[in-house]
Design a protein around this motif. Structure first.
Motif, PDB file in Angstrom:
ATOM      1  N   ALA A 252       0.825  -1.206   0.000  1.00 36.00           N
ATOM      2  CA  ALA A 252       0.000   0.000   0.000  1.00 36.00           C
ATOM      3  C   ALA A 252       0.864   1.262   0.000  1.00 36.00           C
ATOM      4  O   ALA A 252       0.622   2.194  -0.779  1.00 36.00           O
ATOM      5  CB  ALA A 252      -0.927  -0.001   1.204  1.00 36.00           C
ATOM      6  N   ALA A 253       1.919   1.285   0.834  1.00 37.41           N
ATOM      7  CA  ALA A 253       2.762   2.476   0.908  1.00 37.41           C
ATOM      8  C   ALA A 253       3.378   2.770  -0.454  1.00 37.41           C
ATOM      9  O   ALA A 253       3.436   3.925  -0.907  1.00 37.41           O
ATOM     10  CB  ALA A 253       3.856   2.259   1.943  1.00 37.41           C
ATOM     11  N   ASN A 254       3.801   1.691  -1.092  1.00 36.64           N
ATOM     12  CA  ASN A 254       4.403   1.807  -2.417  1.00 36.64           C
ATOM     13  C   ASN A 254       3.421   2.420  -3.423  1.00 36.64           C
ATOM     14  O   ASN A 254       3.757   3.336  -4.177  1.00 36.64           O
ATOM     15  CB  ASN A 254       4.771   0.389  -2.858  1.00 36.64           C
ATOM     16  CG  ASN A 254       6.054   0.383  -3.649  1.00 36.64           C
ATOM     17  OD1 ASN A 254       6.351   1.363  -4.317  1.00 36.64           O
ATOM     18  ND2 ASN A 254       6.789  -0.713  -3.566  1.00 36.64           N
ATOM     19  N   MET A 255       2.199   1.915  -3.383  1.00 35.05           N
ATOM     20  CA  MET A 255       1.189   2.377  -4.340  1.00 35.05           C
ATOM     21  C   MET A 255       0.788   3.822  -4.046  1.00 35.05           C
ATOM     22  O   MET A 255       0.647   4.648  -4.946  1.00 35.05           O
ATOM     23  CB  MET A 255      -0.039   1.457  -4.273  1.00 35.05           C
ATOM     24  CG  MET A 255      -1.004   1.623  -5.456  1.00 35.05           C
ATOM     25  SD  MET A 255      -0.277   1.108  -7.033  1.00 35.05           S
ATOM     26  CE  MET A 255      -0.431   2.600  -8.010  1.00 35.05           C
ATOM     27  N   ILE A 256       0.630   4.146  -2.750  1.00 34.90           N
ATOM     28  CA  ILE A 256       0.296   5.521  -2.372  1.00 34.90           C
ATOM     29  C   ILE A 256       1.374   6.459  -2.891  1.00 34.90           C
ATOM     30  O   ILE A 256       1.104   7.514  -3.465  1.00 34.90           O
ATOM     31  CB  ILE A 256       0.192   5.647  -0.834  1.00 34.90           C
ATOM     32  CG1 ILE A 256      -1.016   4.863  -0.321  1.00 34.90           C
ATOM     33  CG2 ILE A 256       0.095   7.112  -0.422  1.00 34.90           C
ATOM     34  CD1 ILE A 256      -1.065   4.749   1.192  1.00 34.90           C
ATOM     35  N   ASN A 257       2.607   6.023  -2.720  1.00 36.92           N
ATOM     36  CA  ASN A 257       3.739   6.834  -3.151  1.00 36.92           C
ATOM     37  C   ASN A 257       3.714   7.081  -4.663  1.00 36.92           C
ATOM     38  O   ASN A 257       3.922   8.193  -5.131  1.00 36.92           O
ATOM     39  CB  ASN A 257       5.025   6.115  -2.732  1.00 36.92           C
ATOM     40  CG  ASN A 257       6.241   6.917  -3.100  1.00 36.92           C
ATOM     41  OD1 ASN A 257       6.858   6.683  -4.121  1.00 36.92           O
ATOM     42  ND2 ASN A 257       6.554   7.898  -2.255  1.00 36.92           N
ATOM     43  N   MET A 258       3.429   6.018  -5.394  1.00 37.86           N
ATOM     44  CA  MET A 258       3.388   6.168  -6.855  1.00 37.86           C
ATOM     45  C   MET A 258       2.224   7.075  -7.264  1.00 37.86           C
ATOM     46  O   MET A 258       2.358   7.935  -8.133  1.00 37.86           O
ATOM     47  CB  MET A 258       3.278   4.797  -7.529  1.00 37.86           C
ATOM     48  CG  MET A 258       4.568   3.998  -7.431  1.00 37.86           C
ATOM     49  SD  MET A 258       4.646   2.620  -8.585  1.00 37.86           S
ATOM     50  CE  MET A 258       3.711   1.391  -7.727  1.00 37.86           C
ATOM     51  N   ASN A 259       1.065   6.882  -6.655  1.00 31.95           N
ATOM     52  CA  ASN A 259      -0.090   7.738  -6.967  1.00 31.95           C
ATOM     53  C   ASN A 259       0.242   9.204  -6.685  1.00 31.95           C
ATOM     54  O   ASN A 259      -0.103  10.098  -7.454  1.00 31.95           O
ATOM     55  CB  ASN A 259      -1.304   7.335  -6.129  1.00 31.95           C
ATOM     56  CG  ASN A 259      -1.961   6.068  -6.659  1.00 31.95           C
ATOM     57  OD1 ASN A 259      -1.771   5.743  -7.830  1.00 31.95           O
ATOM     58  ND2 ASN A 259      -2.690   5.378  -5.818  1.00 31.95           N
TER      59      ASN A 259
END
Ligand SMILES: Nc1ncnc2c1ncn2[C@@H]1O[C@H](COP(=O)(O)OP(=O)(O)OP(=O)(O)O)[C@@H](O)[C@H]1O
Ligand SMILES: [Mg+2]
Lengths: 254, 505
Positions: free
Chosen positions: B261-268
């Motif tokens: 999730a952290a990774n995806m939030i970061n990319m978004n």
């Protein structure tokens, strides 16, 4: 020339023409007259093949009008209506020469015919490039007549050709039109409201006036016949109703 | 000369049809993998990751970015128009396949297999509804899970109106967790973020991987009673890829569990808040995770503008000219045969009432996605005004005018050509102008099914909340509408015979 036998026509159940017989002899002028709605225009449109009779037949030089020959026969009939029926998107020349071009007449022949007709109806060639909207009512009717005469037809069908004109122009054009008819040998069938005009055009011995009423022929004959021996009281009523022509009438009878 | 004009118009109208094959071709290659994505940032980023993975395996992999929603993508996948896209387990189980009452991942896999589809293992994040609180408040009050809220009845809650109203939103959540808070209000999602940042709200609803989570320093509360359905990201693809491009399938499978999730939030956040391109973010992810270095060719603003212009013009020109070529004869037919006429006008009228997205979705099984279905939809929408005006123009010619033409002895076809059609010119052209404006106005929607054009920057602009980007599509589209209108006005001046200018017949 034209033989109508027992032709009848109804529009939506109401009778426009009862079975009637009429003959239009070669090179004569026949004037159809009668009250509004008595079927004059319907009769003319039927001869031009625009309306099909419910029964009876129409013969052109002995040949019955059919769906197949109607367009060929139309080339031998000229048709002029009150509003002129000129196509607003075509010039005078375009209107007059439309059919000749469709029939692939040589250009020289088209031009010669155009000049000839212009002289006949007294239009100057500078009018050729004008559009109908740029012409006066009288000029428009002259052009209509040119268009009707272009292919040198045997029959001319005129539906109140002068009806929309003011009295002065109308009078002038009446004279001219009669002169034109004298120059060309045509079988003319003409509709008018005006008994004086009728008498004016049907002035040869062989010519006649046909008085119609509610789709029936009341009487056919010369003006003298109609006045002196009316077939029924209606004829007399119809004549007296036309007050203004009565003055003419007296002149003619004198 | 005038007689040649209709022919000329027909030629002008037909010209763009010559360009048609350029749009129709471009598919059918064994080594191509078509990637799709939905029209929100996360989906586009995942689409880019898939595209670049396939590219790294040496395949051509065009990315149909931001198509118009789950329906469009699902149908496109079934139809083989795209081969692969990123989806959420919840979306498939709760919406698309809800009738099959699937209960777990195994069920879902079975259901996909039945459709010749496959899925990867979950990528590692669950983009479900969630509740968020600010980091400092979470520490202060020791909040980690939703049940922790029970001890703090004084907290102010602000939820998006949708979440407030849905039975599976706040009402159900309150019941499941027995939440005591009284101060609960519905408000716009963006305002909610600002409210929680300023401290006027304490708890808001969000999607678990929203970019703003990081930006506003929020803490996502754990759904410890498993109230929200899981929306695990997975990749779905067509089974035939296993034989057609096994190396790509292997690469996709490796993505399982690699994006938390952290990774995806970061990319978004990088895309939405920092303005990075999805391609760049995807590339950085692949470089960091798999050591894959993919070259991304970037387009300049002008290159992109020209591409969109070309796509848009082609859509409009082809669909509009085809509509002209078809509608004018239909209108003539309708005018000549009153009974057929009612039928034609009725059918064409009904087509006009079909909502555009519905028409697009309906056409995917028949024509796929991209240019062809968009052209057909625009074509269908352009029919009515031209048919109706041709019909009316011919019918309005006064009887005495029509009879004069007939009495001359002109055959019917000739009358139509030299008298009736010219007299109806003004009306027909007015119909074409109306069609052109409808057409240009509807064309941006074509981006929803991957047909590109000016709708593309508009969609991206809406997605990224970027007004400049929206205008990059909206302004040229408006200019084009004006230009098309001007073009037909000029054409009218040229086509309308002098005798008809300024006066009605
Ligand atoms: N197309 C049509 N449909 C229905 N009725 C018609 C049609 N044409 C003519 N009629 C009717 O047929 C009758 C004869 O009409 P027609 O036009 O022949 O009269 P007319 O003698 O020329 O009259 P006017 O002197 O007013 O021109 C009228 O009652 C008219 O209403
Ligand atoms: Mg009449």
């Amino acid at each position: 020339m034209l033989e109508l036998t027992q032709i009848a026509k109804q529009f939506n159940g109401s009778v426009a023409l009862h079975a009637l017989d009429l003959n239009f002899a070669h090179n004569t002028t026949t004037v159809l007259i009668g009250p509004s709605g008595c079927g004059k225009s319907t009769l003319l449109r039927m001869i031009a093949g625009l309306v099909q009779p419910d029964s009876g037949s129409i013969r052109f030089e002995g040949e019955p009008l059919t769906r197949d020959n109607i367009n060929d026969l139309r080339h031998r009939m000229g048709y002029v209506i009150q509003e002129g029926g000129l196509f607003p998107h075509l010039t005078v020349q375009g209107n007059v020469t439309l059919m000749a071009r469709y029939l692939k007449w040589p250009v020289a022949r088209i031009d010669a015919r155009l000049q000839e007709l212009a002289q006949l109806v007294r239009l100057t060639p500078d009018m050729f490039t004008r559009y109908p909207a740029e012409l006066s009512g009288g000029q428009r009717q002259r052009v209509s007549l040119m268009r009707a005469l272009m292919l040198d037809p045997d029959v001319l069908l005129l539906d109140e050709p002068l009806g929309a004109l003011d009295p002065m122009i109308r009078y002038e054009l009446q004279q001219e039109l009669r002169d034109i008819f004298k120059q060309i040998d045509k079988t003319v069938v003409m509709v008018t409201h005006d008994i004086a005009e009728a008498a004016f055009f049907a002035d040869k011995l062989a010519d006649s006036i046909v008085l119609l009423r509610e789709g029936r022929v009341v009487q056919q004959g010369s003006l003298r016949d109609l006045v002196q021996s009316p077939a029924e009281p209606f004829v007399g009523q119809f004549m007296t109703a036309q007050r203004e022509p009565l003055e003419h009438l007296q002149k003619v009878l004198r | 000369m005038r007689y040649t004009r209709p022919v000329l118009v027909a030629l002008i109208a037909l010209m763009p049809l010559v360009c048609m094959p350029a749009v129709v071709a471009a598919v059918e290659d064994k080594t191509v993998i078509n990637v799709g994505s939905k029209s929100f940032t996360e989906s586009v980023v995942l689409g880019e990751i898939i595209r670049q993975l396939a590219q790294a395996e040496g395949l051509q992999s065009p990315h149909q970015a931001q198509l118009g929603g789950t329906r469009v993508l699902w149908n496109a996948l079934l139809a083989g128009e795209i081969d692969v896209y990123a989806e959420y387990t919840g979306t498939l189980m709760q919406e698309t396949l809800v009738a099959e009452k699937l209960t777990g991942l195994d069920d879902l896999e079975q259901a996909l297999r039945a459709r010749d589809l496959r899925m990867t293992a979950p990528l590692g994040f669950n983009n479900t509804y969630a509740l968020g609180v600010k980091d400092d408040l979470a520490q202060q009050r020791d909040l980690h899970a939703i049940s922790d809220l029970r001890q703090h009845p004084d907290l102010k809650l602000g939820f998006s109106s949708e979440f407030m109203d849905r039975a599976d939103g706040w009402p159900g959540l309150q019941r499941r967790y027995q939440l005591p808070q009284q101060d609960v209000r519905g408000l716009d999602h963006d305002l909610a973020y600002r409210g929680v940042a300023s401290g006027s709200l304490h708890v808001i609803d969000l999607y678990a991987t929203d970019a703003e989570i990081e930006y506003y320093g929020l803490n996502v509360l754990q759904d410890d009673l498993n109230y929200f359905p899981a929306y695990h990201a997975i990749i779905v693809y067509r089974a035939e890829l296993e034989s057609r491009a096994p190396q790509v399938v292997r690469a996709l499978q490796q993505l399982g569990g690699k994006i938390d999730a952290a990774n995806m939030i970061n990319m978004n956040a990088k895309v939405k808040l920092q303005g990075d391109s999805e391609a760049k973010v995807a590339r950085e992810f692949l470089a960091a995770t798999f050591n894959i270095d993919t070259a991304i060719q970037s387009e300049s603003v002008w290159q992109r503008f020209f591409r969109h212009s070309r796509e848009h013009l082609l859509l409009v020109l082809i669909s509009l000219s085809a509509a002209i070529v078809v509608s004018v004869p239909l209108g003539i037919w309708a005018a000549r045969q009153p009974r057929v006429g009612q039928l034609i006008l009725g059918v064409v009228g009904i087509i006009q009432t079909i909502p555009s997205l519905a028409l697009f979705v309906f056409m995917i099984p028949l024509l796929g996605i991209g240019g062809p279905p968009a052209v057909v939809a625009l074509f269908l929408y352009s029919l009515l005004p031209i048919v109706r005006n041709t019909y009316a123009g011919l019918n309005d010619i006064p009887l005495h005018m029509r009879e004069s033409a007939e009495a001359l002895g002109l055959p019917s076809a000739e009358r139509l050509r030299v008298i009736e059609l010219p007299l109806a010119t003004r009306s027909i052209l007015a119909g074409i102008k109306t069609s052109a404006v409808i057409n240009v106005g509807t064309a941006p929607l074509a981006a929803l099914i991957g047909a590109g054009g000016y709708g593309q920057p508009i969609l991206t602009g809406i997605r990224l909340d970027d007004t400049g980007l929206i205008l990059q599509g909206a302004i040229p589209a408006a200019v084009l509408a004006l230009a098309v209108q001007g073009l037909f006005e000029g054409l009218e001046r040229y086509l309308l015979p002098r005798g008809l200018v300024g006066n009605a017949i």
